[in-house]
Write an enzyme that holds these catalytic residues in place. Structure first.
Site, short mmCIF file in Angstrom:
data_model
loop_
_atom_site.label_atom_id
_atom_site.label_comp_id
_atom_site.label_asym_id
_atom_site.label_seq_id
_atom_site.Cartn_x
_atom_site.Cartn_y
_atom_site.Cartn_z
N LYS A 166 0.88 -1.10 -0.03
CA LYS A 166 -0.01 0.05 0.12
C LYS A 166 0.90 1.29 0.09
O LYS A 166 1.79 1.32 0.69
CB LYS A 166 -0.90 -0.21 1.22
CG LYS A 166 -1.88 1.04 1.04
CD LYS A 166 -2.69 0.81 2.67
CE LYS A 166 -3.80 1.92 2.79
NZ LYS A 166 -4.62 1.82 3.98
N SER A 184 -9.61 1.84 3.31
CA SER A 184 -8.87 2.56 2.28
C SER A 184 -7.75 1.76 1.60
O SER A 184 -7.16 2.40 0.55
CB SER A 184 -7.81 3.55 3.13
OG SER A 184 -7.08 2.95 4.10
N SER A 202 -9.48 -0.64 7.43
CA SER A 202 -8.98 -0.41 6.05
C SER A 202 -8.45 -1.75 5.65
O SER A 202 -7.98 -1.41 4.39
CB SER A 202 -8.09 0.80 6.16
OG SER A 202 -8.86 2.02 6.23
#
Lengths: 500, 105, 508
Positions: free
Chosen positions: C81, C156, C180
């Site tokens: 990420k 997210s 997330s």
């Protein structure tokens, strides 16, 4: 720069009473910064002592320096503070280019130390300064203002930031308001900072070099009419960075505020700046609004919870503190508090103590440091500690005098050599040939020559005018260029002119 | 923000003040939008006030720890060219910023 | 095995690499080919450096050929990420304000994965600064859900979920502040685990909410997630909130769990998360899949009982005070002085104006909303009512968990009240968006570990099953998740993700 009206100091004291308060920031002398491993060495090239943590790079996290925390607790202990059993760092949020994270990691409502005191002496009177709190935070970077005429922020075209200083551990020591000092308020302020500095030096937690910004003072001053039950509005004079300035800034603010109050105006609560050159303060242009720092506990750090064992261990490791030490040394050296105060003012206590430890008598050590050496320092415009002579060398010099190897006059010449870097006193005496002559052939010859060269004087002495012998001694001293011992010369002359 | 307004109310002026405090040059349209949205959010989050938390200590860390410290050992810093590599502007080995208004340093 | 490389589990890739049946360059190229073919539409990655990936894969192959001792993960590709700081590799955290920033250091977990010999495929898309539940708040691009490309992949960590579910990475590191990792995993049919707070280093994760952020694995199987978790866990002196205890044994727990024996285990079903009287906002299909999974656990010997955690009702408001407050402070460093974007520095503006313009243009609307909200919640006069109160509510939530552990070994709930929704459906309604985190927030606030494991489809879209355990008992999450996964796979005769492959084949 200042167009302020000022009231005569003596006069204002007939109408007003001051209250002062001090916030002192001390940069700790740790090897690494507060929250990262960057070096804290002073004077490095810009931005060479920075890393992701102290630059506030995204993702970086703080790791608290154990030595800084212990130093803060030790300062608290030395000031008689209560050491918190639960203490936290907090974020003080505001924007300024010299704080790399958009907040300063500081302490808010849970400082490491609270409720202490420091007794200071001014002209034989003792004043107790209450300490509100001692907390630990990080220093900011340094802004350099470019393009203005004065290097000041106003009129500057832009600024340049160096983060070497950012993150150096900084201890803030805050006093409670100090009332009741009256005319002595400026001296009490100075004496407080002086004594605090001595304590920090004794603890070994900071080099406390004010000229390098290791110790910085914000001085609060307010005036109220004598007898008033309420204190006046205070101003905060920022960055007062020498002991003398602390005293001058208080004195100036008292005189300025008296004029404001005399004119029936109100003192503005504001930040002011001290100007070394004129000894005056000027308004720091208060910001349009009071800043809301939005303090909250720093979630990237865990609480510090000093347990009793840890605190007692630190307490046990405290050195003898300056006040106690001064009392003990006064006793040991047989001197009065006033005489000790002279030594303190001259910054000579440690030097004398070390000289005594190196074998000199307290009297001789004090005589040399307060006399000849103080003169040399004064001539050179430096502090005693910065003279290029060590207490051990001074002790050696004194030892040479006691042994009769040199006299005071020769000792001063020997000191010249030491200060010039020619080595220890005995080496200088040897190299420069400064030793006092004994009953050497050379001295016998010089004595004989003086008698021969001054027959009239010699006759007077022989005839009973003994005091005339001084002229002959002077003649011998002249030919030997001071290397002879006057007493020896006198004895030799007497042997030749009187006893026979 | 001179006096706190009642919970759940967030005026356009307050949003403007908060935006300034957080250094956000929000546009007028955004102010209108945010004021409405934040009022709704605030209304929702104000429910925390319903909880009976008398004598409840705050939790700041999930797993309680104290006295996490590192030894005072200096480590190498980043090379300066690396430090300044990401700077929007640099001059004389320092980070360059526009003129600073505000309190005299 | 070349044809199936991009659907093979990481554990199988690891075995094949160690056996010499497969080279890292081969598997890396296979993924790069998929990325080249599909990421234009999927939008999972923000940054891919194919050349660097192949180079590091070849280096691992060379080391293996030279007989060097290599760890089990050596040569397995991986996506990170974009919140993870990577030395020399662009790191934006999904924000314009960090566009073009190449960090001078590695996050601790990035360094560990590098040292383990994993091959970095690229950095995945995310909601800006991890603020969001749909990845639509990315400043750069929309990411699509591989199950239905008109829908969001969760957030997210939506770039990571889309990449792993879509066959563009075997696994990925995500971060979880309020859900997330778990929510995007649930919405894409993956396994995602949020570790115990403090058990994976946060050093080098661009901070959103410091007291909540945790990094963890997102993978196709429970075993893969456990293997990746073990590789990043452990104490780190750079993170003062890092717990100093041995790395947990997780892969073993997953293997043991897959044996399907749950006798002696007590499972608590949280009433406040989709139970009786608390079904508002929960889709029927989600609740059905969830109930079926609970029944499956029971059939494997687990004792199931309902547990009430009343303070969980306040998790959402508490979270939306704490996270924005901390974020408002964490994001203050983006001032255009030391790195990243600077706007309006033309000589006419002073620093304050340039900072405000930079932040105005560098941050997206959701980030600005949360900064303003957080600034408000921390303000003098409001602190006690908001941030302070929320931290106390957090204590109540923790107490609910603590008393639950007296009676049960794990707590379970749906991971998300709904399946993936359509792109754009909630962008103008922050409250609706925030509701997506309803089930994941309690574990975040209490810092306890929680895993999401698939429990079937509803309307053709994946549903996630959440298992929460006491702090540091992450192994329980893996054990129960593996049992559920194994039982479901056995029942349907294939992995859930295989149905995605079948769907795609039908579509094309």
């Amino acid at each position: 720069m200042s167009t302020d009206t000022l009231v005569e100091y003596g006069e204002l004291l007939t109408r007003y009473e001051p209250v002062i308060g001090l916030e002192t920031h001390v940069e700790l002398g740790t090897a690494s910064k507060m929250f990262c491993g960057c070096s804290t060495t002073f004077g490095a090239e810009p931005n060479t002592q920075t890393c992701p943590v102290c630059l506030g790079l995204p993702g970086s996290l703080p790791a608290a320096n154990a030595a800084a925390i212990e130093a803060t607790i030790r300062i608290g202990l030395a000031l008689g503070c209560r050491i918190a059993t639960w203490s936290r760092f907090a974020r003080k949020n505001y924007f300024y280019p010299d704080i790399p994270k958009g907040f300063q990691t500081s302490q808010y409502d849970e400082p490491l130390c609270t409720a202490g005191h420091l007794d200071v002496e001014v002209e034989g009177e003792t004043y107790r300064v209450e300490i509100e709190r001692v907390h630990l935070e990080e220093d900011t970077g340094k802004n350099l203002h470019v393009g203005g005429s004065t290097g000041r922020i106003h009129g500057a075209d832009h600024s340049l930031v160096d983060y070497n200083r950012a993150g150096i551990p900084l201890v803030e020591i805050v006093t409670r308001p100090i009332p009741g000092a009256g005319a002595k308020a400026p001296e009490v302020a100075k004496a407080y900072v002086t004594e605090l500095r001595e304590i920090l030096l004794a603890l070994g937690v900071s080099e406390v070099r004010m000229e390098q910004g290791n110790l910085r003072c914000d001085v609060n001053t307010s005036l109220a009419p004598i007898g008033s039950l309420e204190w006046g509005t205070r101003t905060e004079t920022k960055n007062v960075n020498s002991l003398r300035s602390v005293e001058r800034s208080v004195r100036f603010e008292m005189r300025r505020q008296a004029a404001v109050l005399d004119a029936a105006e109100r003192v503005v609560q504001e930040t002011r700046h001290f100007h070394e050159d004129t000894g005056s303060t000027s308004s720091g242009r208060s910001k349009e609004e009071a800043t809301d720092y939005r303090y909250f506990p720093e979630p990237d750090l865990v609480p510090i919870a000093p347990d009793e064992a840890w605190v007692e261990e630190l307490r046990a490791g405290l050195p003898e503190l300056p006040a106690a030490r001064r009392t003990r040394l006064s006793d040991e050296w047989g001197i009065s508090p006033t005489e000790m105060a002279w030594l303190v003012n001259a910054g000579a206590v440690e030097l004398v103590s070390d000289t005594v430890a190196a074998g000199a008598s307290p009297g001789d050590a004090r005589k040399w440091w307060l006399g000849e050496l103080a003169r040399r320092a004064n001539d050179a415009g430096t502090d005693l500690t910065e003279l290029a002579v060590t207490p051990a060398q001074v002790a050696e010099l004194i030892g040479l005098i006691s042994a009769g190897t040199i006299n005071d006059q020769l000792a001063r010449q020997a000191l010249d050599g030491v200060l010039a870097g020619e080595g220890d006193p005995s080496a200088v005496v040897e190299a420069r040939g400064l030793a006092v002559m004994g009953d050497s052939d050379e001295l016998v010859a010089a004595v004989d020559a003086a008698i021969e060269g001054n027959p009239d004087v010699a006759d007077k002495v022989r005839g009973g005018k003994v005091q005339a012998i001084g002229a002959l001694v002077g003649a011998v001293m002249k030919t030997t260029r001071g290397k002879a011992d006057a007493a020896t010369v006198k004895r030799m002359l007497e042997e030749r002119l009187i006893s026979s | 923000m001179s006096t706190p307004s009642p919970k759940g109310q967030l005026t356009r002026d307050e949003v403007a003040h908060l935006a300034h405090l957080s250094r956000l040059a929000v546009s007028d349209e955004e102010l209108d939008l945010f004021a409405g949205q934040l009022a709704a959010v605030l209304d929702a989050v104000a429910q925390v006030g319903k909880a009976d938390v008398a004598d409840v200590p705050p939790t700041t860390h999930a797993v309680p720890m104290t006295n996490v410290m590192r030894a005072d050992v200096a480590r190498p810093s980043l090379p300066r060219d690396v430090v300044l590599a990401g700077a929007p502007a640099a001059e004389d080995d320092r980070f360059r910023v526009p003129r600073i208004l505000g309190e005299e340093a | 095995m070349s044809a199936d490389l991009t659907t093979t589990s990481a554990a199988d890739l690891s075995r094949a690499l160690q056996a010499g049946d497969l080279s890292s360059a081969e598997v890396t190229r296979a993924y790069l080919d998929r990325i080249a073919a599909d990421d234009g539409e999927l939008g999972a990655y923000l940054h891919v450096d194919a050349e660097a990936a192949v180079t590091s894969a070849e280096a691992v192959d060379a080391a293996r050929a030279a007989g060097e001792e290599l760890g089990p993960l050596a040569g397995v590709p991986l996506a990170l990420k974009d919140v993870v700081v990577t030395a020399g590799v662009p790191t934006t955290s999904g924000s314009r304000i960090l566009e073009g920033w190449r960090p001078p250091y590695d996050a601790t977990l990035a360094a560990k994965l590098k040292a383990a010999g994993t091959v970095l495929l690229g950095k995945t898309n995310m909601d800006e600064f991890a603020m969001g539940s749909s990845t639509e708040n990315s400043a750069y691009q929309v990411t699509r859900n591989p199950w239905d490309r008109d829908r969001i992949p969760g957030g997210s960590s939506g770039g990571s979920s889309a990449a792993v579910a879509g066959g563009l990475a075997p696994w990925s590191i995500g971060t979880d502040t309020g859900g997330s990792i778990r929510q995007p995993a649930a919405l894409t049919g993956l396994v995602g685990h949020k570790p115990t707070y403090g058990s994976v280093s946060r050093y080098g994760l661009v901070a959103f909410s410091s007291s909540l952020d945790q990094a963890g694995p997102m993978a196709r199987t429970v075993l893969d997630a456990a293997l990746l978790h073990e590789a990043i866990a452990g104490h780190d002196a750079h993170d003062s909130t890092s717990i100093d205890c041995p790395v947990p044994v997780l892969a073993e727990a997953a293997r043991r769990g897959a044996e399907g024996e749950l006798a002696g285990l007590t499972v608590g079903v949280v009433r406040e998360l989709g139970g009786e009287g608390h079904t508002d906002g929960y889709e029927d299909g989600v609740l059905d899949r969830f109930s079926a999974a609970v029944a499956l656990l029971e059939s494997m010997g687990a004792e199931v009982r309902e547990v009430s955690c009343p303070a969980f009702d306040l998790a959402l408001p508490a979270y939306y005070l704490i996270a924005p407050s901390e974020a408002s402070s964490n994001l203050a460093r983006f001032d255009g002085v030391r790195y990243g974007l600077r706007v309006g520095d033309d000589g006419s503006r002073d620093l304050d104006e340039v900072m405000a313009l930079t932040r105005e243009q560098g941050f997206g609307p959701e980030v600005k909303r949360r900064i303003i909200l957080g600034t408000y919640a921390l303000s003098a006069g409001y602190y006690d009512a908001y941030y302070g109160q929320a931290q106390k509510v957090r204590t109540l939530i923790t107490r609910d968990f603590t008393s639950a552990w007296d009676d049960v070994d794990v707590l379970v709930s749906p991971t998300s009240p709904t399946v993936a929704w359509s792109i754009g459906a909630r962008v103008d309604d922050p409250i609706a968006m925030y509701a997506a985190d309803l089930c994941t927030l309690p574990a975040s606030l209490a810092g306890v570990p929680a895993i999401s494991v698939p429990c079937g489809l509803s309307e053709g879209l994946p549903v996630g099953f959440q298992i929460m355990a006491p702090a540091l008992a992450d192994d329980r999450c893996y054990r129960v998740a593996a049992a559920l996964e194994a039982a479901q796979d056995a029942a349907r005769g294939h992995r859930l993700l295989d149905e995605l492959g079948a769907k795609e084949n039908t579509a094309s």
